[in-house]
Design a protein around this motif. Structure first.
Motif, mmCIF file in Angstrom:
data_model
loop_
_atom_site.group_PDB
_atom_site.id
_atom_site.type_symbol
_atom_site.label_atom_id
_atom_site.label_comp_id
_atom_site.label_asym_id
_atom_site.label_seq_id
_atom_site.Cartn_x
_atom_site.Cartn_y
_atom_site.Cartn_z
ATOM 1 N N GLU A 190 15.754 45.914 4.761
ATOM 2 C CA GLU A 190 14.465 45.392 5.226
ATOM 3 C C GLU A 190 13.501 46.565 5.422
ATOM 4 O O GLU A 190 13.890 47.630 5.892
ATOM 5 C CB GLU A 190 14.624 44.575 6.498
ATOM 6 N N ILE A 191 12.260 46.354 5.021
ATOM 7 C CA ILE A 191 11.234 47.392 5.075
ATOM 8 C C ILE A 191 9.981 46.780 5.694
ATOM 9 O O ILE A 191 9.651 45.623 5.415
ATOM 10 C CB ILE A 191 10.953 47.923 3.648
ATOM 11 N N PRO A 192 9.255 47.538 6.547
ATOM 12 C CA PRO A 192 8.023 46.999 7.125
ATOM 13 C C PRO A 192 7.040 46.521 6.055
ATOM 14 O O PRO A 192 6.838 47.192 5.042
ATOM 15 C CB PRO A 192 7.460 48.184 7.907
ATOM 16 N N LYS A 193 6.460 45.373 6.305
ATOM 17 C CA LYS A 193 5.579 44.739 5.326
ATOM 18 C C LYS A 193 4.304 45.539 5.081
ATOM 19 O O LYS A 193 3.674 45.394 4.037
ATOM 20 C CB LYS A 193 5.234 43.316 5.793
ATOM 21 N N TYR A 194 3.944 46.418 6.053
ATOM 22 C CA TYR A 194 2.717 47.206 5.881
ATOM 23 C C TYR A 194 2.979 48.513 5.133
ATOM 24 O O TYR A 194 2.081 49.323 4.953
ATOM 25 C CB TYR A 194 2.042 47.472 7.229
ATOM 26 N N ASN A 195 4.218 48.746 4.700
ATOM 27 C CA ASN A 195 4.511 49.904 3.840
ATOM 28 C C ASN A 195 4.241 49.539 2.385
ATOM 29 O O ASN A 195 4.281 48.369 2.012
ATOM 30 C CB ASN A 195 5.970 50.331 3.984
ATOM 31 N N LYS A 196 3.997 50.558 1.556
ATOM 32 C CA LYS A 196 3.782 50.308 0.130
ATOM 33 C C LYS A 196 5.083 50.507 -0.630
ATOM 34 O O LYS A 196 5.679 51.576 -0.573
ATOM 35 C CB LYS A 196 2.733 51.280 -0.421
ATOM 36 N N PHE A 197 5.512 49.461 -1.328
ATOM 37 C CA PHE A 197 6.669 49.586 -2.209
ATOM 38 C C PHE A 197 6.373 48.872 -3.525
ATOM 39 O O PHE A 197 5.327 48.257 -3.684
ATOM 40 C CB PHE A 197 7.934 49.062 -1.524
ATOM 41 N N LEU A 198 7.311 48.981 -4.455
ATOM 42 C CA LEU A 198 7.059 48.437 -5.788
ATOM 43 C C LEU A 198 7.052 46.915 -5.804
ATOM 44 O O LEU A 198 7.767 46.265 -5.044
ATOM 45 C CB LEU A 198 8.112 48.946 -6.777
ATOM 46 N N VAL A 199 6.234 46.371 -6.703
ATOM 47 C CA VAL A 199 6.097 44.921 -6.875
ATOM 48 C C VAL A 199 6.146 44.609 -8.370
ATOM 49 O O VAL A 199 5.486 45.278 -9.172
ATOM 50 C CB VAL A 199 4.757 44.431 -6.285
ATOM 51 N N ARG A 200 6.948 43.615 -8.719
ATOM 52 C CA ARG A 200 6.949 43.028 -10.070
ATOM 53 C C ARG A 200 6.789 41.517 -9.915
ATOM 54 O O ARG A 200 7.357 40.914 -9.021
ATOM 55 C CB ARG A 200 8.258 43.285 -10.804
ATOM 56 N N ALA A 201 6.036 40.930 -10.824
ATOM 57 C CA ALA A 201 5.884 39.475 -10.819
ATOM 58 C C ALA A 201 6.894 38.849 -11.770
ATOM 59 O O ALA A 201 7.367 39.506 -12.705
ATOM 60 C CB ALA A 201 4.467 39.101 -11.249
ATOM 61 N N VAL A 202 7.233 37.581 -11.539
ATOM 62 C CA VAL A 202 8.104 36.839 -12.450
ATOM 63 C C VAL A 202 7.461 35.489 -12.799
ATOM 64 O O VAL A 202 6.566 35.004 -12.097
ATOM 65 C CB VAL A 202 9.513 36.610 -11.862
ATOM 66 N N HIS A 203 7.926 34.907 -13.909
ATOM 67 C CA HIS A 203 7.411 33.611 -14.366
ATOM 68 C C HIS A 203 8.557 32.846 -15.004
ATOM 69 O O HIS A 203 9.329 33.395 -15.782
ATOM 70 C CB HIS A 203 6.304 33.851 -15.407
ATOM 71 N N LYS A 204 8.670 31.561 -14.675
ATOM 72 C CA LYS A 204 9.713 30.724 -15.279
ATOM 73 C C LYS A 204 9.299 30.291 -16.674
ATOM 74 O O LYS A 204 8.112 30.151 -16.971
ATOM 75 C CB LYS A 204 9.969 29.496 -14.387
ATOM 76 N N PHE A 205 10.287 30.078 -17.519
ATOM 77 C CA PHE A 205 9.993 29.525 -18.856
ATOM 78 C C PHE A 205 11.046 28.494 -19.223
ATOM 79 O O PHE A 205 12.098 28.425 -18.613
ATOM 80 C CB PHE A 205 9.931 30.631 -19.911
#
Length: 205
Positions: A190-205
């Protein structure tokens, strides 16, 4: 590993000899480009006709902008379905007169267009396992290279094995769950939500 629910989009068909058509079956690490959805396949249903694609790009962002003493619980506590978490955040924004700018990781995924979302922690864990060839018990560089080459060949960015990725799953007012793509545990912290970490989006197909 969690299975991907069936989605309404029709699977692709491809002609075979004799003019017959068969439903296309996909592979993990394959580039997907249909109906305006571009990404690399990171999760598949048992029949390998539906699944999840991960965005070609990634970005460092906050999960949310709230700090002490103004920490908030948005109710995004679903561990298996990031779509449900996106809906919870949308409801929280509407009920509290906020904006998507208050939830940068969610906004970035949402801005990619309809159907894109920030994956839940179990979805991210499955992506991590599949990225490593289906297991993290052994080192499978070949599987990772296939995945990363598909990302790079499509103009995207390789997955990062050292930095944690934010999931959409909230732990409490302060923290959200994150995971990484490496083979060494622990896989969830768990990491504080106000920290910056990596984000990737996903999409169903």
């Amino acid at each position: 590993t969690p299975t991907v629910p069936a989605v309404p989009e029709a699977p692709a068909v491809q002609p075979v000899s004799g003019g017959r058509y068969v439903l296309k079956q996909y592979e993990i690490g394959e580039f997907y480009d249909q109906n305006g959805i571009r990404g690399v396949i990171c999760q598949l249903s048992d029949d390998r006709q539906h699944g999840l694609v991960v965005s070609l790009d990634e970005i460092y962002l906050h999960w949310s902008e709230f700090r002490k003493p103004d920490l908030r619980l948005a109710g995004a506590d679903n561990r298996t379905d990031g779509v449900a978490n996106m809906e919870k955040v949308a409801q929280y924004i509407a009920a509290n007169n906020l904006s998507w700018d208050d939830f940068p990781a969610f906004k970035w995924c949402r801005d990619k267009g309809e159907g894109w979302y920030l994956p839940a922690i179990d979805e991210l864990l499955t992506i991590g396992h599949n990225y490593n060839g289906g297991t993290r018990v052994q080192n499978n560089r070949q599987a990772r290279n296939k995945f990363n080459d598909a990302l790079k060949d499509a103009g995207g960015k390789r997955m990062d094995r050292l930095v944690y990725y934010f999931s959409s799953t909230e732990m409490d007012e302060k923290n959200a769950y994150t995971t990484h793509m490496g083979i060494e545990p622990p896989y969830v912290i768990e990491i504080p939500k106000y920290n910056k970490f990596l984000v990737r989006a996903v999409h169903k197909f």
